[in-house]
Design a protein around this motif. Structure first.
Motif, PDB file in Angstrom:
ATOM      1  N   ASP A 167       0.964  -1.194  -0.145  1.00 57.98           N
ATOM      2  CA  ASP A 167       0.372  -0.363  -0.553  1.00 57.98           C
ATOM      3  C   ASP A 167       1.142   1.181  -0.319  1.00 57.98           C
ATOM      4  OD1 ASP A 167      -2.870   1.292   0.369  1.00 57.98           O
ATOM      5  OD2 ASP A 167      -1.473   2.049   2.333  1.00 57.98           O
ATOM      6  N   TYR A 168       1.806   1.260   0.712  1.00 58.31           N
ATOM      7  CA  TYR A 168       3.142   1.961   0.855  1.00 58.31           C
ATOM      8  C   TYR A 168       3.360   2.730  -0.233  1.00 58.31           C
ATOM      9  CZ  TYR A 168       7.129   4.782   2.610  1.00 58.31           C
ATOM     10  OH  TYR A 168       7.748   6.325   2.649  1.00 58.31           O
ATOM     11  N   ILE A 169       3.829   1.425  -1.201  1.00 52.81           N
ATOM     12  CA  ILE A 169       4.335   1.770  -2.735  1.00 52.81           C
ATOM     13  C   ILE A 169       3.792   2.219  -3.975  1.00 52.81           C
ATOM     14  CG2 ILE A 169       5.252   1.009  -5.016  1.00 52.81           C
ATOM     15  CD1 ILE A 169       6.556  -1.509  -2.853  1.00 52.81           C
ATOM     16  N   VAL A 170       1.753   1.785  -3.141  1.00 56.12           N
ATOM     17  CA  VAL A 170       1.065   2.098  -4.125  1.00 56.12           C
ATOM     18  C   VAL A 170       0.966   3.788  -4.563  1.00 56.12           C
ATOM     19  CG1 VAL A 170      -1.562   2.293  -4.813  1.00 56.12           C
ATOM     20  CG2 VAL A 170      -0.165   0.177  -5.045  1.00 56.12           C
ATOM     21  N   ARG A 171       0.410   3.804  -3.034  1.00 55.57           N
ATOM     22  CA  ARG A 171       0.958   5.519  -2.371  1.00 55.57           C
ATOM     23  C   ARG A 171       1.745   6.654  -3.461  1.00 55.57           C
ATOM     24  NH1 ARG A 171       0.832   6.456   2.755  1.00 55.57           N
ATOM     25  NH2 ARG A 171       1.079   4.478   3.526  1.00 55.57           N
ATOM     26  N   LEU A 172       3.372   5.716  -2.835  1.00 53.88           N
ATOM     27  CA  LEU A 172       3.877   6.492  -3.033  1.00 53.88           C
ATOM     28  C   LEU A 172       3.862   6.888  -4.778  1.00 53.88           C
ATOM     29  CD1 LEU A 172       7.374   5.295  -1.690  1.00 53.88           C
ATOM     30  CD2 LEU A 172       6.370   7.090  -1.039  1.00 53.88           C
ATOM     31  N   VAL A 173       3.774   6.064  -5.976  1.00 55.72           N
ATOM     32  CA  VAL A 173       3.473   5.759  -6.946  1.00 55.72           C
ATOM     33  C   VAL A 173       2.603   6.822  -7.214  1.00 55.72           C
ATOM     34  CG1 VAL A 173       2.568   4.607  -9.387  1.00 55.72           C
ATOM     35  CG2 VAL A 173       4.261   3.616  -7.437  1.00 55.72           C
ATOM     36  N   ASP A 174       1.393   7.004  -6.786  1.00 58.31           N
ATOM     37  CA  ASP A 174       0.027   7.940  -6.969  1.00 58.31           C
ATOM     38  C   ASP A 174       1.043   8.823  -6.913  1.00 58.31           C
ATOM     39  OD1 ASP A 174      -1.432   5.504  -8.011  1.00 58.31           O
ATOM     40  OD2 ASP A 174      -2.236   5.632  -5.451  1.00 58.31           O
ATOM     41  N   ALA A 175       0.848   9.473  -5.564  1.00 55.83           N
ATOM     42  CA  ALA A 175       1.681  11.086  -5.708  1.00 55.83           C
ATOM     43  C   ALA A 175       2.646  11.557  -6.940  1.00 55.83           C
ATOM     44  CB  ALA A 175       2.590  10.228  -3.854  1.00 55.83           C
ATOM     45  N   THR A 176       2.902  10.554  -7.193  1.00 56.44           N
ATOM     46  CA  THR A 176       4.285  11.608  -8.246  1.00 56.44           C
ATOM     47  C   THR A 176       3.349  11.772  -9.693  1.00 56.44           C
ATOM     48  OG1 THR A 176       4.296   9.011  -9.222  1.00 56.44           O
ATOM     49  CG2 THR A 176       6.178   9.421  -7.809  1.00 56.44           C
ATOM     50  N   PRO A 195       9.634  -0.910   5.016  1.00 61.57           N
ATOM     51  CA  PRO A 195       9.282   1.147   4.744  1.00 61.57           C
ATOM     52  C   PRO A 195      11.071   1.721   4.626  1.00 61.57           C
ATOM     53  CG  PRO A 195       8.112   0.177   6.539  1.00 61.57           C
ATOM     54  CD  PRO A 195       9.198  -0.585   6.432  1.00 61.57           C
ATOM     55  N   ASP A 196      11.865   0.886   4.907  1.00 63.37           N
ATOM     56  CA  ASP A 196      13.067   1.604   4.994  1.00 63.37           C
ATOM     57  C   ASP A 196      13.498   1.523   3.761  1.00 63.37           C
ATOM     58  OD1 ASP A 196      13.165   3.621   7.164  1.00 63.37           O
ATOM     59  OD2 ASP A 196      13.825   2.180   8.730  1.00 63.37           O
ATOM     60  N   ASP A 197      13.286  -0.343   3.252  1.00 60.26           N
ATOM     61  CA  ASP A 197      13.619  -0.924   1.943  1.00 60.26           C
ATOM     62  C   ASP A 197      13.350   0.601   0.521  1.00 60.26           C
ATOM     63  OD1 ASP A 197      15.090  -2.543   3.497  1.00 60.26           O
ATOM     64  OD2 ASP A 197      13.174  -4.197   3.315  1.00 60.26           O
ATOM     65  N   VAL A 198      12.097   0.735   0.913  1.00 60.56           N
ATOM     66  CA  VAL A 198      11.051   1.617   0.293  1.00 60.56           C
ATOM     67  C   VAL A 198      12.121   2.367  -0.412  1.00 60.56           C
ATOM     68  CG1 VAL A 198       8.972   2.136  -0.968  1.00 60.56           C
ATOM     69  CG2 VAL A 198       9.433  -0.133  -0.060  1.00 60.56           C
ATOM     70  N   PRO A 247       5.165   6.386   5.910  1.00 61.25           N
ATOM     71  CA  PRO A 247       5.434   5.348   5.915  1.00 61.25           C
ATOM     72  C   PRO A 247       4.057   4.426   6.672  1.00 61.25           C
ATOM     73  CG  PRO A 247       6.740   5.721   6.828  1.00 61.25           C
ATOM     74  CD  PRO A 247       6.258   7.356   6.674  1.00 61.25           C
ATOM     75  N   PRO A 248       4.458   3.332   6.493  1.00 60.74           N
ATOM     76  CA  PRO A 248       2.857   2.480   7.399  1.00 60.74           C
ATOM     77  C   PRO A 248       3.747   2.249   8.556  1.00 60.74           C
ATOM     78  CG  PRO A 248       3.801   1.211   5.938  1.00 60.74           C
ATOM     79  CD  PRO A 248       4.642   2.399   5.508  1.00 60.74           C
ATOM     80  N   SER A 249       3.660   1.831   9.881  1.00 62.16           N
ATOM     81  CA  SER A 249       4.236   2.127  11.143  1.00 62.16           C
ATOM     82  C   SER A 249       4.259   1.108  12.483  1.00 62.16           C
ATOM     83  CB  SER A 249       3.556   3.169  12.284  1.00 62.16           C
ATOM     84  OG  SER A 249       2.049   2.713  12.474  1.00 62.16           O
ATOM     85  N   GLN A 250       3.743  -0.460  11.382  1.00 59.98           N
ATOM     86  CA  GLN A 250       3.929  -1.357  12.026  1.00 59.98           C
ATOM     87  C   GLN A 250       3.579  -2.139  11.227  1.00 59.98           C
ATOM     88  OE1 GLN A 250       1.225  -2.302  15.231  1.00 59.98           O
ATOM     89  NE2 GLN A 250      -0.807  -1.848  14.013  1.00 59.98           N
ATOM     90  N   ARG A 251       4.255  -3.467  11.471  1.00 62.64           N
ATOM     91  CA  ARG A 251       4.451  -5.127   9.995  1.00 62.64           C
ATOM     92  C   ARG A 251       3.373  -5.528  10.827  1.00 62.64           C
ATOM     93  NH1 ARG A 251       7.051 -10.196   8.800  1.00 62.64           N
ATOM     94  NH2 ARG A 251       7.869  -9.803  10.599  1.00 62.64           N
ATOM     95  N   GLU A 252       1.937  -5.982   9.717  1.00 63.73           N
ATOM     96  CA  GLU A 252       1.493  -7.352   9.971  1.00 63.73           C
ATOM     97  C   GLU A 252       2.298  -8.545  10.400  1.00 63.73           C
ATOM     98  OE1 GLU A 252      -1.528  -6.995   7.461  1.00 63.73           O
ATOM     99  OE2 GLU A 252      -2.350  -5.391   8.213  1.00 63.73           O
ATOM    100  N   ALA A 253       2.582 -10.016  10.877  1.00 57.55           N
ATOM    101  CA  ALA A 253       2.546 -11.129  11.200  1.00 57.55           C
ATOM    102  C   ALA A 253       2.329 -11.807   9.220  1.00 57.55           C
ATOM    103  CB  ALA A 253       1.991 -12.081  12.144  1.00 57.55           C
ATOM    104  N   GLY A 254       3.362 -12.736   9.603  1.00 59.44           N
ATOM    105  CA  GLY A 254       2.948 -13.216   7.745  1.00 59.44           C
ATOM    106  C   GLY A 254       3.375 -14.398   7.816  1.00 59.44           C
TER     107      GLY A 254
END
Length: 321
Positions: free
Chosen positions: A228-237, A273-276, A314-321
């Motif tokens: 979702d963070y990646i999509v929001r970044l792309v939409d913002a551009t 998110p830091d990787d992104v 960026p998202p503040s936490q990671r859901e369990a995968g």
């Protein structure tokens, strides 16, 4: 199946060994070296915008030497033809058959030097091979090899007699970066003979094992919040005031693939998110088309991506995968 922690640890160690080996020949450019290795393991290609004499050829050779691969260098000129890159079929009078003579594109690491000096037709031939990883000549399709990485260069200073790469072709490069000049300390080491000749580098990994690393990277877990963070970044551009055309879906896919590889290179089984943030400028900036007024005011593509990273939370936490 998601990559295991044990596999991620091995991936991180091997990634560091490859980067360390390349850096023996390319002193003081660790970040660029890691970007190139990341692109290679993410099924991507790199555009280097740099002035002559900064070590682009040495970088390509050092990467090829480190992975036991072959490397070629194509000097792009206005009279270069597509067949000069892909190869041609020649009629053999003795045997009465046509024989294929492969071009320099049939290598693991291909340095396309000053790509913007060739005609658009020749540029398109190279970019088609980059996308398809195969060449079709006279109805016969041939794979170019695995791994396959194109390092294309452009001189950002000298533009006389060049053909600008169209945006649709720029979009096919996973990353754009620059080697630049080495810092003071690295320059002294180079002048003192501190760098190792690329021919003297020892291989770190086989092409088959490298392909296995790429397969592992593709299994790194990406949380829905990060996507979702990646999509929001792309939409913002796409909605930025300075931008006429924003990042494409190909750009979003490229960022997703590359952050998976970066996460594995850090010994993690999941993307943060830091990787992104760390790869966003290199992966996204060259895909933007700015308004002429913004360019005239000195706005750069990198600055737009930097501002987007500041504006999009960026998202503040990671859901369990």
């Amino acid at each position: 199946m998601t990559i295991t922690q044990e596999q991620a640890t091995w991936f991180s160690q091997t990634f560091s060994q490859i980067s360390d080996n390349v850096e023996r020949a390319i002193l003081g450019k660790r970040q660029v070296v890691e970007l190139v290795v990341t692109a290679m393991l993410s099924d991507g290609h790199v555009l280097l915008e740099d002035v002559p004499g900064t070590g682009k050829t040495s970088l390509a050779r050092a990467v090829a030497q480190s992975v036991q691969g072959t490397n070629t260098r194509i000097q792009f000129t206005p009279d270069l033809l597509p067949g000069d890159i892909t190869g041609i079929t020649v009629y053999d009078q003795k045997s009465g058959t046509f024989e294929f003579h492969s071009g320099p594109i049939f290598a693991n690491i291909v340095l396309a030097d000053e790509i913007n000096r060739a005609s658009p037709k020749t540029q398109s031939a190279l970019l088609e091979v980059m996308e398809e990883k195969r060449v079709t000549i006279d109805g016969v399709t041939r794979a170019v090899g695995e791994p396959f990485l194109v390092l294309a260069t452009q001189n950002p200073v000298e533009q006389a007699g060049t053909y600008r790469l169209p945006e649709a072709q720029l979009d096919r490069f996973m990353m754009r970066t620059s080697l630049g000049y080495p810092d003071h300390a690295a320059t002294i080491r180079i002048l003192d003979g501190g760098s190792v000749a690329t021919a003297d580098l020892s291989p770190v990994i086989t092409p088959q094992a490298l392909a296995g690393m790429a397969d592992l990277a593709a299994t790194v877990y990406v949380d829905a919040l990060v996507l979702d963070y990646i999509v929001r970044l792309v939409d913002a551009t796409r909605s930025a005031d300075e931008v006429r055309l924003g990042v494409s879906i190909r750009g979003a896919l490229a960022l997703t693939r590359s952050v998976r590889t970066r996460a594995a290179s850090q010994g993690r089984t999941y993307v943060t998110p830091d990787d992104v943030k760390s790869l966003a400028v290199s992966v996204l900036s060259h895909r933007l088309i700015l308004h002429a007024e913004a360019e005239f005011d000195g706005v750069t593509q990198e600055a737009v991506i930097g501002q987007v990273l500041l504006d999009v939370a960026p998202p503040s936490q990671r859901e369990a995968g």
